[in-house]
Scaffold this motif. Structure first.
Motif, PDB file in Angstrom:
ATOM      1  N   UNK A  44       3.131 -44.671   7.094  1.00 51.95           N
ATOM      2  CA  UNK A  44       2.252 -43.626   7.625  1.00 51.95           C
ATOM      3  C   UNK A  44       1.678 -42.875   6.439  1.00 51.95           C
ATOM      4  N   UNK A  45       0.410 -42.521   6.512  1.00 51.03           N
ATOM      5  CA  UNK A  45      -0.178 -41.718   5.449  1.00 51.03           C
ATOM      6  C   UNK A  45      -1.043 -40.626   6.056  1.00 51.03           C
ATOM      7  N   UNK A  46      -1.403 -39.660   5.241  1.00 51.30           N
ATOM      8  CA  UNK A  46      -2.222 -38.544   5.673  1.00 51.30           C
ATOM      9  C   UNK A  46      -3.606 -38.720   5.035  1.00 51.30           C
ATOM     10  N   UNK A  47      -4.587 -39.196   5.810  1.00 45.98           N
ATOM     11  CA  UNK A  47      -5.919 -39.398   5.231  1.00 45.98           C
ATOM     12  C   UNK A  47      -6.477 -38.071   4.714  1.00 45.98           C
ATOM     13  N   UNK A  48      -6.813 -38.040   3.437  1.00 45.74           N
ATOM     14  CA  UNK A  48      -7.324 -36.813   2.839  1.00 45.74           C
ATOM     15  C   UNK A  48      -8.127 -37.129   1.589  1.00 45.74           C
ATOM     16  N   UNK A  62     -14.781 -39.105   8.648  1.00 44.47           N
ATOM     17  CA  UNK A  62     -14.953 -40.460   9.192  1.00 44.47           C
ATOM     18  C   UNK A  62     -15.976 -41.261   8.401  1.00 44.47           C
ATOM     19  N   UNK A  63     -16.945 -40.596   7.807  1.00 47.11           N
ATOM     20  CA  UNK A  63     -18.003 -41.315   7.099  1.00 47.11           C
ATOM     21  C   UNK A  63     -17.657 -41.581   5.633  1.00 47.11           C
ATOM     22  N   UNK A  85     -17.587 -56.112   2.937  1.00 55.91           N
ATOM     23  CA  UNK A  85     -16.224 -56.429   3.378  1.00 55.91           C
ATOM     24  C   UNK A  85     -15.568 -57.521   2.538  1.00 55.91           C
ATOM     25  N   UNK A  86     -16.347 -58.422   1.959  1.00 60.10           N
ATOM     26  CA  UNK A  86     -15.766 -59.495   1.149  1.00 60.10           C
ATOM     27  C   UNK A  86     -15.212 -58.991  -0.183  1.00 60.10           C
ATOM     28  N   UNK A  87     -15.582 -57.781  -0.604  1.00 58.00           N
ATOM     29  CA  UNK A  87     -15.105 -57.202  -1.873  1.00 58.00           C
ATOM     30  C   UNK A  87     -13.894 -56.300  -1.703  1.00 58.00           C
ATOM     31  N   UNK A  88     -13.625 -55.845  -0.477  1.00 63.88           N
ATOM     32  CA  UNK A  88     -12.617 -54.808  -0.283  1.00 63.88           C
ATOM     33  C   UNK A  88     -11.543 -55.240   0.704  1.00 63.88           C
ATOM     34  N   UNK A  89     -10.284 -54.990   0.340  1.00 60.86           N
ATOM     35  CA  UNK A  89      -9.145 -55.283   1.195  1.00 60.86           C
ATOM     36  C   UNK A  89      -8.656 -53.976   1.815  1.00 60.86           C
ATOM     37  N   UNK A  90      -8.712 -53.835   3.136  1.00 62.78           N
ATOM     38  CA  UNK A  90      -8.203 -52.606   3.768  1.00 62.78           C
ATOM     39  C   UNK A  90      -6.704 -52.455   3.500  1.00 62.78           C
ATOM     40  N   UNK A  91      -6.288 -51.225   3.162  1.00 61.24           N
ATOM     41  CA  UNK A  91      -4.873 -50.940   2.908  1.00 61.24           C
ATOM     42  C   UNK A  91      -4.375 -49.738   3.713  1.00 61.24           C
ATOM     43  N   UNK A  92      -5.268 -49.085   4.448  1.00 65.97           N
ATOM     44  CA  UNK A  92      -4.895 -47.965   5.315  1.00 65.97           C
ATOM     45  C   UNK A  92      -5.893 -47.918   6.465  1.00 65.97           C
ATOM     46  N   UNK A  93      -5.388 -47.576   7.651  1.00 68.68           N
ATOM     47  CA  UNK A  93      -6.211 -47.565   8.855  1.00 68.68           C
ATOM     48  C   UNK A  93      -6.000 -46.278   9.623  1.00 68.68           C
ATOM     49  N   UNK A  94      -7.024 -45.880  10.365  1.00 66.05           N
ATOM     50  CA  UNK A  94      -6.949 -44.733  11.276  1.00 66.05           C
ATOM     51  C   UNK A  94      -7.500 -45.166  12.628  1.00 66.05           C
ATOM     52  N   UNK A  96     -10.070 -44.352  15.404  1.00 69.31           N
ATOM     53  CA  UNK A  96     -11.287 -43.569  15.641  1.00 69.31           C
ATOM     54  C   UNK A  96     -12.107 -44.256  16.725  1.00 69.31           C
ATOM     55  N   UNK A  97     -12.611 -43.462  17.638  1.00 69.75           N
ATOM     56  CA  UNK A  97     -13.495 -43.964  18.696  1.00 69.75           C
ATOM     57  C   UNK A  97     -12.866 -45.149  19.425  1.00 69.75           C
ATOM     58  N   UNK A  98     -11.561 -45.068  19.667  1.00 77.82           N
ATOM     59  CA  UNK A  98     -10.881 -46.090  20.449  1.00 77.82           C
ATOM     60  C   UNK A  98     -10.591 -47.388  19.720  1.00 77.82           C
ATOM     61  N   UNK A  99     -10.647 -47.366  18.375  1.00 80.04           N
ATOM     62  CA  UNK A  99     -10.396 -48.602  17.625  1.00 80.04           C
ATOM     63  C   UNK A  99      -9.765 -48.300  16.270  1.00 80.04           C
ATOM     64  N   UNK A 100      -9.115 -49.299  15.721  1.00 78.78           N
ATOM     65  CA  UNK A 100      -8.543 -49.212  14.384  1.00 78.78           C
ATOM     66  C   UNK A 100      -9.659 -49.390  13.357  1.00 78.78           C
ATOM     67  N   UNK A 101      -9.704 -48.469  12.381  1.00 78.34           N
ATOM     68  CA  UNK A 101     -10.756 -48.511  11.354  1.00 78.34           C
ATOM     69  C   UNK A 101     -10.120 -48.349   9.975  1.00 78.34           C
ATOM     70  N   UNK A 102     -10.543 -49.135   8.975  1.00 81.87           N
ATOM     71  CA  UNK A 102     -10.027 -48.919   7.622  1.00 81.87           C
ATOM     72  C   UNK A 102     -10.448 -47.538   7.107  1.00 81.87           C
ATOM     73  N   UNK A 103      -9.530 -46.871   6.413  1.00 73.77           N
ATOM     74  CA  UNK A 103      -9.867 -45.584   5.800  1.00 73.77           C
ATOM     75  C   UNK A 103      -9.612 -45.597   4.300  1.00 73.77           C
TER      76      UNK A 103
END
Length: 131
Positions: A44-48, A62-63, A85-94, A96-103
């Motif tokens: 678990x992390x605290x997006x900040x 969110x933006x 997306x081909x350059x970046x590997x998601x490592x944290x998600x939140x 938002x708007x009813x779906x999992x989104x990389x943060x």
């Protein structure tokens, strides 16, 4: 087992959303979620982010996506990251708007394995003088 515990006194002065996050980590239901996530090697992390001038904590908008590249962290527009997306590997998600989104993401590079048939990714790192 060693358990690190940071004094709750250090959380004073945070924006309300981040104070809520700091308090919530101690709730039994959040601890149970954390236990279940650990079965999948997740946490678990605290997006900040931090104010550029004062260093104060701020909720991650969110933006904005946190980007680690070359062992440095920056904050970039989410749409720009989504378009690469081909350059970046998601490592944290939140959620938002009813779906999992990389943060938060790590910038990756692709290298060919010997024989040139497979490609694998690794973290983009700084190039140090002498290397």
């Amino acid at each position: 087992m060693t358990i690190a515990n940071v004094s709750q006194g250090s959380a004073r002065g945070l924006p309300q959303a981040l104070e809520t996050a700091q308090q919530a980590i101690h709730l039994p239901e959040v601890q149970e979620m954390l236990r279940r996530l650990s079965d999948y090697k997740l946490g678990i992390f605290m997006p900040h982010k931090h104010d550029e001038h004062t260093g104060e904590f701020q909720p991650l908008p969110a933006e904005v996506t946190q980007v680690e590249s070359g062992l440095e962290v920056s904050f970039q527009p989410t749409q720009e990251i989504a378009n690469q997306a081909d350059r970046f590997l998601p490592v944290a998600w939140v959620w938002r708007a009813g779906a999992s989104m990389p943060s938060a993401v790590c910038e990756m590079i692709q290298e060919e394995r010997p024989g040139g048939k497979e490609r694998y990714v690794k973290h983009k790192h700084k190039i140090f003088k002498g290397n």
